[in-house]
Design a protein around this motif. Structure first.
Motif, PDB file in Angstrom:
ATOM      1  N   THR A   1     -14.792  -6.141   3.928  1.00  0.00           N
ATOM      2  CA  THR A   1     -14.540  -6.263   5.376  1.00  0.00           C
ATOM      3  C   THR A   1     -15.498  -5.419   6.208  1.00  0.00           C
ATOM      4  O   THR A   1     -15.620  -5.650   7.403  1.00  0.00           O
TER       5      THR A   1
ATOM      6  N   VAL B   1       0.851  -1.184   0.000  1.00  0.00           N
ATOM      7  CA  VAL B   1       0.000   0.000   0.000  1.00  0.00           C
ATOM      8  C   VAL B   1       0.891   1.239   0.000  1.00  0.00           C
ATOM      9  O   VAL B   1       1.883   1.276   0.746  1.00  0.00           O
TER      10      VAL B   1
ATOM     11  N   GLU C   1       0.105  -8.245   5.560  1.00  0.00           N
ATOM     12  CA  GLU C   1       1.082  -8.830   6.470  1.00  0.00           C
ATOM     13  C   GLU C   1       1.259 -10.302   6.151  1.00  0.00           C
ATOM     14  O   GLU C   1       0.469 -10.877   5.406  1.00  0.00           O
TER      15      GLU C   1
ATOM     16  N   HIS D   1     -10.418  -8.877   2.170  1.00  0.00           N
ATOM     17  CA  HIS D   1      -9.238  -9.520   2.747  1.00  0.00           C
ATOM     18  C   HIS D   1      -9.103 -10.884   2.075  1.00  0.00           C
ATOM     19  O   HIS D   1      -9.928 -11.761   2.300  1.00  0.00           O
TER      20      HIS D   1
ATOM     21  N   HIS E   1     -12.212  -7.622  13.492  1.00  0.00           N
ATOM     22  CA  HIS E   1     -11.008  -8.391  13.183  1.00  0.00           C
ATOM     23  C   HIS E   1     -11.103  -9.853  13.580  1.00  0.00           C
ATOM     24  O   HIS E   1     -10.104 -10.576  13.533  1.00  0.00           O
TER      25      HIS E   1
ATOM     26  N   GLU F   1      -0.019   4.560   6.104  1.00  0.00           N
ATOM     27  CA  GLU F   1      -0.411   4.042   4.792  1.00  0.00           C
ATOM     28  C   GLU F   1      -1.650   4.784   4.326  1.00  0.00           C
ATOM     29  O   GLU F   1      -2.465   5.202   5.147  1.00  0.00           O
ATOM     30  N   LYS F   2      -1.806   4.896   3.027  1.00  0.00           N
ATOM     31  CA  LYS F   2      -3.055   5.393   2.476  1.00  0.00           C
ATOM     32  C   LYS F   2      -4.168   4.436   2.889  1.00  0.00           C
ATOM     33  O   LYS F   2      -3.973   3.221   2.885  1.00  0.00           O
ATOM     34  N   LEU F   3      -5.317   4.964   3.291  1.00  0.00           N
ATOM     35  CA  LEU F   3      -6.447   4.099   3.650  1.00  0.00           C
ATOM     36  C   LEU F   3      -7.139   3.613   2.379  1.00  0.00           C
ATOM     37  O   LEU F   3      -7.557   4.418   1.543  1.00  0.00           O
TER      38      LEU F   3
ATOM     39  N   LEU G   1      -4.841  -6.966   0.764  1.00  0.00           N
ATOM     40  CA  LEU G   1      -6.072  -6.195   0.605  1.00  0.00           C
ATOM     41  C   LEU G   1      -6.357  -6.164  -0.887  1.00  0.00           C
ATOM     42  O   LEU G   1      -5.451  -5.915  -1.692  1.00  0.00           O
TER      43      LEU G   1
ATOM     44  N   ILE H   1      -4.212   0.735  15.378  1.00  0.00           N
ATOM     45  CA  ILE H   1      -4.458   1.439  14.115  1.00  0.00           C
ATOM     46  C   ILE H   1      -5.307   2.689  14.364  1.00  0.00           C
ATOM     47  O   ILE H   1      -6.235   2.652  15.156  1.00  0.00           O
TER      48      ILE H   1
ATOM     49  N   GLY I   1      -3.202  -7.718  13.047  1.00  0.00           N
ATOM     50  CA  GLY I   1      -4.516  -8.192  13.435  1.00  0.00           C
ATOM     51  C   GLY I   1      -5.435  -7.067  13.893  1.00  0.00           C
ATOM     52  O   GLY I   1      -6.383  -7.309  14.626  1.00  0.00           O
ATOM     53  N   GLY I   2      -5.169  -5.839  13.456  1.00  0.00           N
ATOM     54  CA  GLY I   2      -6.105  -4.747  13.719  1.00  0.00           C
ATOM     55  C   GLY I   2      -5.807  -3.934  14.965  1.00  0.00           C
ATOM     56  O   GLY I   2      -6.500  -2.957  15.244  1.00  0.00           O
TER      57      GLY I   2
ATOM     58  N   LYS J   1      -0.311   3.102  11.592  1.00  0.00           N
ATOM     59  CA  LYS J   1      -0.218   1.710  12.047  1.00  0.00           C
ATOM     60  C   LYS J   1       1.022   1.514  12.918  1.00  0.00           C
ATOM     61  O   LYS J   1       2.058   2.123  12.676  1.00  0.00           O
TER      62      LYS J   1
ATOM     63  N   GLU K   1      -1.170 -12.169   3.534  1.00  0.00           N
ATOM     64  CA  GLU K   1      -2.457 -11.468   3.508  1.00  0.00           C
ATOM     65  C   GLU K   1      -2.393 -10.286   2.555  1.00  0.00           C
ATOM     66  O   GLU K   1      -1.440  -9.503   2.584  1.00  0.00           O
TER      67      GLU K   1
ATOM     68  N   LEU L   1      -4.044   5.812   7.309  1.00  0.00           N
ATOM     69  CA  LEU L   1      -4.011   5.041   8.551  1.00  0.00           C
ATOM     70  C   LEU L   1      -2.646   5.173   9.188  1.00  0.00           C
ATOM     71  O   LEU L   1      -1.628   5.129   8.492  1.00  0.00           O
TER      72      LEU L   1
ATOM     73  N   GLN M   1     -15.956 -10.610   8.571  1.00  0.00           N
ATOM     74  CA  GLN M   1     -15.349 -10.513   9.889  1.00  0.00           C
ATOM     75  C   GLN M   1     -16.021  -9.420  10.699  1.00  0.00           C
ATOM     76  O   GLN M   1     -16.684  -8.540  10.155  1.00  0.00           O
TER      77      GLN M   1
HETATM   78  C1  MV4 Z   1      -5.695  -1.477   6.090  1.00  0.00           C
HETATM   79  C2  MV4 Z   1      -7.009  -1.255   5.651  1.00  0.00           C
HETATM   80  C3  MV4 Z   1      -7.194  -0.318   4.655  1.00  0.00           C
HETATM   81  N1  MV4 Z   1      -6.135   0.372   4.158  1.00  0.00           N
HETATM   82  N2  MV4 Z   1      -4.674  -0.786   5.541  1.00  0.00           N
HETATM   83  C4  MV4 Z   1      -6.791  -4.321   9.732  1.00  0.00           C
HETATM   84  C5  MV4 Z   1      -5.987  -5.409  10.340  1.00  0.00           C
HETATM   85  C6  MV4 Z   1      -4.598  -5.197   9.913  1.00  0.00           C
HETATM   86  N3  MV4 Z   1      -4.025  -6.462   9.541  1.00  0.00           N
HETATM   87  C7  MV4 Z   1      -4.677  -4.283   8.765  1.00  0.00           C
HETATM   88  N4  MV4 Z   1      -6.046  -3.863   8.640  1.00  0.00           N
HETATM   89  C8  MV4 Z   1      -6.428  -3.039   7.657  1.00  0.00           C
HETATM   90  N5  MV4 Z   1      -5.425  -2.367   7.050  1.00  0.00           N
HETATM   91  C9  MV4 Z   1      -4.912   0.117   4.611  1.00  0.00           C
HETATM   92  N6  MV4 Z   1      -3.895   0.812   4.117  1.00  0.00           N
HETATM   93  C10 MV4 Z   1      -8.048  -1.962   6.235  1.00  0.00           C
HETATM   94  C11 MV4 Z   1      -7.766  -2.851   7.258  1.00  0.00           C
HETATM   95  C12 MV4 Z   1      -8.904  -3.492   7.851  1.00  0.00           C
HETATM   96  C13 MV4 Z   1      -9.142  -4.855   7.697  1.00  0.00           C
HETATM   97  C14 MV4 Z   1      -8.295  -5.676   6.987  1.00  0.00           C
HETATM   98  C15 MV4 Z   1      -8.548  -7.019   6.849  1.00  0.00           C
HETATM   99  C16 MV4 Z   1      -9.670  -7.574   7.436  1.00  0.00           C
HETATM  100  C17 MV4 Z   1     -10.517  -6.788   8.148  1.00  0.00           C
HETATM  101  C18 MV4 Z   1     -10.268  -5.429   8.287  1.00  0.00           C
HETATM  102  C19 MV4 Z   1     -11.168  -4.646   9.011  1.00  0.00           C
HETATM  103  C20 MV4 Z   1     -10.928  -3.312   9.165  1.00  0.00           C
HETATM  104  C21 MV4 Z   1      -9.789  -2.751   8.604  1.00  0.00           C
END
Ligand code: MV4
Length: 443
Positions: free
Chosen positions: A437, A131, A287, A207, A234, A199-201, A276, A167, A163-164, A157, A274, A155, A231
Motif C-alpha cells: 500500500t 490485528v 473491515e 490490501h 486511500h 491496533e499494532k501498526l 491486511l 487514523i 477508509g483511512g 483508529k 478486507e 495506530l 492506492q
Molecule cells: C492499518 C494499517 C496498518 N496496521 N491497520 C487504512 C484504511 C483503513 N481501512 C485501515 N487502514 C490501515 N490500517 C494496522 N493495524 C494500514 C492501513 C493503511 C492502508 C490499508 C489498506 C489500504 C491502504 C492503506 C494505506 C495506508 C494505511
C-alpha cells in the motif's frame, strides 16, 4: 422479482445497475440532481425524478427526497450503488419503514460493521484473525496501559472511521497523549463520535479483500480475492484478481475466514471482507464493506458471475442455485480507475467537457462509464469517470491487454489518470506483484 427498482446513485454505477435491470425485465427509476439533467443514467432509465440541487447533500444524500421519489413512482426496491447512501443504516431503516426493499444487508448489519470496534470483537469471536490491539479507550490511564501492552508503533483508529479517515500513527509513548486528543477531536467533528481504539501498526502490508455473496436462506459463497494495494491516499487506482501475493493454501484460509465473517453476522447480499496481508503471509481482518464495490468487475470477469444481478435476486428472496464447489476462478482480471484528475497538479480534480471520446475495444476489454461524446463532467461529485477492465488467461497477458487498451483509450477535454496508470503497470514493482500500500508514496 421487483417490477420496478429505483437507483439512488449516479455515474457509471447507476448505468451498471440500469443495464442489469433491463436484462432482468425490471423497470427502472433514475434520480438526478439539477446538475445531472444530461447525465447518461437519466437517459437510460425508464423514468426519472429530479431530487434536488447540485450538491450531493441536497440531492443524492437527501433521504426524504430519494424515498419520496420511490414512493411516488411505485418502486418496490432501491439500489444504493456504492458511496452516497449505500452504507447508511438509517437509510436502510427508513426504506423498511416505507415497505421498500433496500438492496443490501439489514440496517443492523450495516450498523454493526460501521462500528469498527464492535466489528473487531465480532470477528475475533468468530475465529477471524484481527490485528493485535484493544477495545475502546476511555481515558488517558487506559490509553497508557493498553499502548504498553500493544507496543510501538501503533495506530489510533476511530470507532466510526473507515477508509483511512480518523487514523493517527504513534511511534512512542511521548506522542501518545497528543495523538489521542487530536484523533478524538477529529473523529468527533468528522463522524460525531469521538470514540477511538488502538491496533499494532503493521508495515509493508498488502490490501487484499474477499468478495462474498449470501442469500437469505443461509447460503454463503466466496468469489475469490482482489488485490487493492495500488492506492494513493486511500483511493485505489488499480485492482486485480486473483492477488499475485496469494497462493492456493493462503487463498483457502482467507476465503474461509471471509465466509466465517459473513456467517457470524448473518450477512445477506454482496459484501467485501478486507484484510491486511503481511510479508510473512499472515492476514488480519481490517473491515467489512456492506455494499457493492467499485472494483466488483474484476471478480465478475474471473468468476463469470454477474454480481449486480445476484445482488438484486437475493434481495428479492431467491436462493442461490450454486454452492462454493461450483465457483471456479478463471484467468486474471485487472481494473484501472480512470479519474478526471491531473497527476501533474497533485491529482487536482478536473471538470469540463469531454471533446473527444474513444472507448477501447476488442475481446475481453470492458469499459464501464457514464461518459459520452461532448458530455460535460460536473464539478460536484467524485472524480472517477470510467473503469477500464480486462480479462486474460494469465496475469502477464492481462497486463499486456491493459497496456494496449490504455494506449487506445482517448479522453480529450479533461486531464485524466490513464497515462500514469499505463506507466505504473509497466514498472517492475507492479509486474512482479510485490507492491504494497505504500508503493506510490515511495515512488
Ligand atoms: C492499518 C494499517 C496498518 N496496521 N491497520 C487504512 C484504511 C483503513 N481501512 C485501515 N487502514 C490501515 N490500517 C494496522 N493495524 C494500514 C492501513 C493503511 C492502508 C490499508 C489498506 C489500504 C491502504 C492503506 C494505506 C495506508 C494505511
Amino acid at each position: 422479482m421487483f417490477p420496478k427498482l429505483l437507483i439512488a446513485n449516479r455515474g457509471e454505477i447507476a448505468v451498471r445497475v440500469i443495464r442489469a435491470c433491463k436484462e432482468m425485465g425490471i423497470s427502472t427509476v433514475a434520480v438526478f440532481s439539477e446538475a445531472d439533467r444530461d447525465a447518461l443514467h437519466v437517459s437510460l432509465a425508464d423514468e426519472s425524478v429530479c431530487i434536488g440541487p447540485p450538491s450531493a447533500s441536497g440531492s443524492y444524500l437527501n433521504m426524504p427526497a430519494v424515498l419520496s421519489a420511490a414512493v411516488l413512482t411505485g418502486a418496490q426496491a432501491i439500489h444504493p450503488g456504492y458511496g452516497l447512501l449505500s452504507e447508511n443504516a438509517r437509510f436502510a431503516e427508513l426504506c423498511a419503514q416505507c415497505h421498500i426493499k433496500f438492496i443490501g444487508p439489514s440496517a443492523e448489519v450495516i450498523r454493526r460493521m460501521g462500528d469498527k470496534d464492535e466489528a473487531r470483537r465480532t470477528m475475533r469471536a468468530a475465529g477471524v484473525p484481527v490485528v493485535p490491539g484493544c477495545d475502546l479507550v476511555e481515558n488517558v490511564e487506559q490509553l497508557r496501559a493498553e499502548a504498553e501492552k500493544i507496543g510501538y508503533p501503533l495506530l489510533i483508529k476511530a470507532r466510526s472511521g473507515g477508509g483511512g479517515r480518523g487514523i493517527r500513527r504513534v511511534d512512542g509513548p511521548e506522542e501518545l497523549e497528543r495523538a489521542f486528543l487530536s484523533a478524538t477531536a477529529e473523529a468527533q467533528s468528522a463522524f460525531g463520535d469521538g470514540a477511538v481504539y488502538m491496533e499494532k501498526l503493521l508495515e509493508n502490508v498488502k490490501h487484499v479483500e474477499v468478495q462474498v455473496l449470501c442469500d437469505s436462506h443461509g447460503h454463503v459463497v466466496t468469489l475469490g480475492e482482489r488485490e487493492c494495494s495500488m492506492q494513493r491516499k486511500h483511493q485505489k487506482l488499480i485492482e486485480e484478481s486473483p492477488s499475485p501475493a496469494v497462493d492456493g493454501a493462503l487463498r483457502i484460509k482467507m476465503l474461509d475466514a471471509a465466509a466465517r465473517a459473513a456467517r457470524a453476522v448473518g450477512y445477506e447480499g454482496v459484501g467485501t471482507v478486507e484484510f491486511l496481508l503481511t510479508k510473512n503471509k499472515e492476514f488480519y481482518f481490517m473491515e467489512m464493506n456492506t455494499r457493492l464495490q467499485v472494483e466488483h468487475p474484476v471478480t465478475e470477469l474471473v468468476t463469470g458471475i454477474d454480481l449486480v444481478k445476484w445482488q438484486i435476486r437475493v434481495a428479492a428472496g431467491m436462493e442461490l442455485p450454486f454452492r462454493q464447489d461450483d465457483i471456479q476462478i478463471s484467468g486474471h482480471a485487472i481494473e484501472c480507475r480512470i479519474n478526471a484528475e491531473n497527476p501533474a497538479e497533485n491529482f487536482r480534480p478536473c471538470a469540463g467537457k469531454v471533446t473527444l471520446l474513444h472507448v477501447p475495444g476488442g475481446p475481453w476489454v470492458r469499459f464501464d462509464t457514464a461518459l459520452y461524446q461532448d458530455y460535460t463532467i460536473p464539478p460536484f461529485y467524485d472524480s472517477m469517470i470510467a473503469k477500464l477492465i480486462v480479462h486474460a488467461p494469465t496475469r502477464a497477458e492481462a497486463i499486456r491487454k491493459m497496456q494496449a487498451a490504455l494506449c487506445e483509450m482517448v479522453i480529450e477535454g479533461v486531464e485524466h489518470t490513464g497515462w500514469m496508470q499505463a506507466d505504473l503497470i509497466s514498472e517492475r514493482g507492479f509486474e512482479d506483484g510485490s507492491y504494497t500500500t505504500d508503493y506510490l508514496s515511495g515512488r
